[in-house]
Write a protein that holds these residues in place. Structure first.
Motif, PDB file in Angstrom:
ATOM      1  N   ALA A   7       0.821  -1.202   0.000  1.00  0.00           N
ATOM      2  CA  ALA A   7       0.000   0.000   0.000  1.00  0.00           C
ATOM      3  C   ALA A   7       0.855   1.252   0.000  1.00  0.00           C
ATOM      4  CB  ALA A   7      -0.930  -0.016   1.208  1.00  0.00           C
ATOM      5  N   ALA A   8       1.945   1.223   0.779  1.00  0.00           N
ATOM      6  CA  ALA A   8       2.843   2.373   0.824  1.00  0.00           C
ATOM      7  C   ALA A   8       3.477   2.625  -0.534  1.00  0.00           C
ATOM      8  CB  ALA A   8       3.920   2.143   1.874  1.00  0.00           C
ATOM      9  N   GLN A   9       3.827   1.549  -1.230  1.00  0.00           N
ATOM     10  CA  GLN A   9       4.406   1.688  -2.560  1.00  0.00           C
ATOM     11  C   GLN A   9       3.397   2.285  -3.530  1.00  0.00           C
ATOM     12  OE1 GLN A   9       5.712  -2.006  -4.278  1.00  0.00           O
ATOM     13  NE2 GLN A   9       6.823  -1.032  -5.944  1.00  0.00           N
ATOM     14  N   GLU A  10       2.145   1.836  -3.439  1.00  0.00           N
ATOM     15  CA  GLU A  10       1.101   2.370  -4.322  1.00  0.00           C
ATOM     16  C   GLU A  10       0.852   3.848  -4.039  1.00  0.00           C
ATOM     17  OE1 GLU A  10      -3.519   1.477  -5.679  1.00  0.00           O
ATOM     18  OE2 GLU A  10      -2.562   0.255  -4.146  1.00  0.00           O
ATOM     19  N   ILE A  11       0.837   4.223  -2.753  1.00  0.00           N
ATOM     20  CA  ILE A  11       0.642   5.627  -2.392  1.00  0.00           C
ATOM     21  C   ILE A  11       1.770   6.481  -2.955  1.00  0.00           C
ATOM     22  CG2 ILE A  11       0.629   7.250  -0.458  1.00  0.00           C
ATOM     23  CD1 ILE A  11      -0.799   5.046   1.172  1.00  0.00           C
ATOM     24  N   SER A  12       2.991   5.986  -2.841  1.00  0.00           N
ATOM     25  CA  SER A  12       4.138   6.714  -3.362  1.00  0.00           C
ATOM     26  C   SER A  12       4.051   6.868  -4.875  1.00  0.00           C
ATOM     27  CB  SER A  12       5.436   5.993  -2.977  1.00  0.00           C
ATOM     28  OG  SER A  12       6.555   6.630  -3.546  1.00  0.00           O
ATOM     29  N   LEU A  13       3.654   5.796  -5.549  1.00  0.00           N
ATOM     30  CA  LEU A  13       3.530   5.814  -7.000  1.00  0.00           C
ATOM     31  C   LEU A  13       2.470   6.807  -7.452  1.00  0.00           C
ATOM     32  CD1 LEU A  13       4.656   4.347  -9.538  1.00  0.00           C
ATOM     33  CD2 LEU A  13       2.760   2.742  -9.318  1.00  0.00           C
ATOM     34  N   LEU A  14       1.315   6.786  -6.780  1.00  0.00           N
ATOM     35  CA  LEU A  14       0.231   7.702  -7.122  1.00  0.00           C
ATOM     36  C   LEU A  14       0.608   9.148  -6.822  1.00  0.00           C
ATOM     37  CD1 LEU A  14      -2.864   5.685  -5.836  1.00  0.00           C
ATOM     38  CD2 LEU A  14      -2.400   6.322  -8.198  1.00  0.00           C
ATOM     39  N   THR A  15       1.271   9.363  -5.691  1.00  0.00           N
ATOM     40  CA  THR A  15       1.671  10.725  -5.317  1.00  0.00           C
ATOM     41  C   THR A  15       2.572  11.339  -6.374  1.00  0.00           C
ATOM     42  OG1 THR A  15       1.480  10.208  -2.959  1.00  0.00           O
ATOM     43  CG2 THR A  15       2.827  12.111  -3.558  1.00  0.00           C
ATOM     44  N   GLU A  16       3.493  10.522  -6.871  1.00  0.00           N
ATOM     45  CA  GLU A  16       4.417  11.024  -7.890  1.00  0.00           C
ATOM     46  C   GLU A  16       3.714  11.196  -9.235  1.00  0.00           C
ATOM     47  OE1 GLU A  16       8.628   9.769 -10.085  1.00  0.00           O
ATOM     48  OE2 GLU A  16       7.871   8.625  -8.364  1.00  0.00           O
TER      49      GLU A  16
END
Length: 354
Positions: A7-16
């Motif tokens: 989930a943290a990876q997905e949040i980071s990906l979406l944020t960028e």
């Protein structure tokens, strides 16, 4: 709650990808993530005009204003549009709590309480399966004015079950880039244009969509080729027009190259779905030293049924060709999903390639 590593990876990906915190054009009121079928999500940019055009066209096609029940995740375009359509029509939508998953009886309770002159809702195919397994939920949905089903292709057997149960089902086609569904039961909504680029002899080619609900490009990707034509979006979907009715065949980026021949997974899935033991099915390509890729089917078996891989291979070979028949058939309890309910082919390829 601490996010999991995934989930943290997905949040980071979406944020960028969505450029969170960065400057944005004043005309843009919504940046909505795509479902990331290619691995990297993109942010479709919408204005009040594109969202309003979608809501108005939907209302006109369905027969008039009404209230909506939200049973989808609101951070995807299909769920968000349920809320926006209700508000645009002057109603307060009702939202299900999906923290513990989709419960057909809870859905039935909410639908029966929904006020308004007309009552609408939207589901993905996996949710519709649960509704049809509940007589009470089926009866409640049959009394609604329309059920929109999208997010993933609706298998013909499932569609037929819904129709036979009296459910007013409407199959929708669209995406984040078109503010959600813009083609209903194969027929474009008012103001929507459908074009097929570079058709083959069977009339199958790349689907291009145009209309007032098309997004104003992608966030931070001003020259993306999908939006090369103003007001139009070039999809990754393959389809054809039969007397003005759009038929989606599959996706260009999901085609399987096996032994020098091309297999469109969705075409094979449609055949396998006719097997009486199959509840759900996804076809993927896996690496193969001899063929390049081999066709593989991942199947969820119906309760009380027994999967017969030989029968499935024979069915595909008879209706399509031997090269399209799955070399292997895997039986799983459930299919991994992404976005608003689409099968996660990438996860399946990773799982069965190892």
């Amino acid at each position: 709650m601490v996010p999991t590593s995934g989930a943290a990876q997905e949040i980071s990906l979406l944020t960028e990808a969505l450029g969170v915190g960065g400057a944005i054009d004043d005309a843009i009121s919504l940046v909505i993530s795509t479902s990331g079928s290619t691995g990297t999500p993109k942010g479709a940019q919408h204005t009040p005009a594109t969202l309003s055009a979608s809501a108005q066209a939907t209302q006109e096609r369905l027969g008039g204003p009404g209230n909506w029940l939200l049973a989808l995740a609101p951070h995807h375009i299909a769920g968000l549009q349920v809320l926006l359509r209700a508000v645009a029509a002057g109603f307060t939508p009702v939202a299900l709590n999906l923290d513990d998953g989709f419960d057909a009886d809870v859905f039935a309770d909410a639908l029966e309480r929904l006020d308004g002159p007309r009552r609408y809702t939207s589901l993905v195919p996996t949710q519709l399966v649960k509704v049809l397994d509940s007589p009470r939920a089926t009866a409640a949905l049959a009394a609604a004015d329309a059920l929109l089903v999208g997010g993933a292709a609706t298998p013909a057997p499932l569609l037929n079950r819904a129709v036979d149960a009296g459910i007013p089902i409407v199959c929708t086609y669209g995406m984040s880039e078109t503010a959600g569904g813009c083609v209903y039961d194969g027929v474009p909504l008012d103001g929507v244009e459908v074009r097929i680029d570079d058709p083959n002899p069977e009339g199958v080619g790349r689907v291009v969509l145009g209309g007032p609900m098309v997004a104003k490009g992608y966030r931070n990707l001003p020259d993306h080729p999908a939006f090369a034509e103003p007001g139009r979006f070039r999809t990754d979907d393959l389809g054809r027009l039969d007397d003005g009715v759009l038929r989606i065949v599959g996706r260009a980026d999901e085609a399987i190259s096996t032994g020098g021949l091309t297999v469109v997974p969705q075409v094979v899935e449609a055949v396998i779905a006719d097997d009486p033991a199959v509840a759900e099915c996804v076809v993927i390509g896996l690496p193969d030293d001899r063929l390049g890729e081999k066709v593989v089917a991942v199947v969820v078996t119906r309760t009380g049924e027994r999967l017969d891989a030989s029968r499935i291979r024979g069915l595909v070979a008879e209706r399509l060709d031997r090269y399209a028949a799955p070399r292997e058939v895997f039986d799983v309890d459930r299919l991994p999903l992404r976005g608003p309910g689409k099968p996660d082919r990438r996860t399946l390829r990773e799982r069965f390639s190892s």
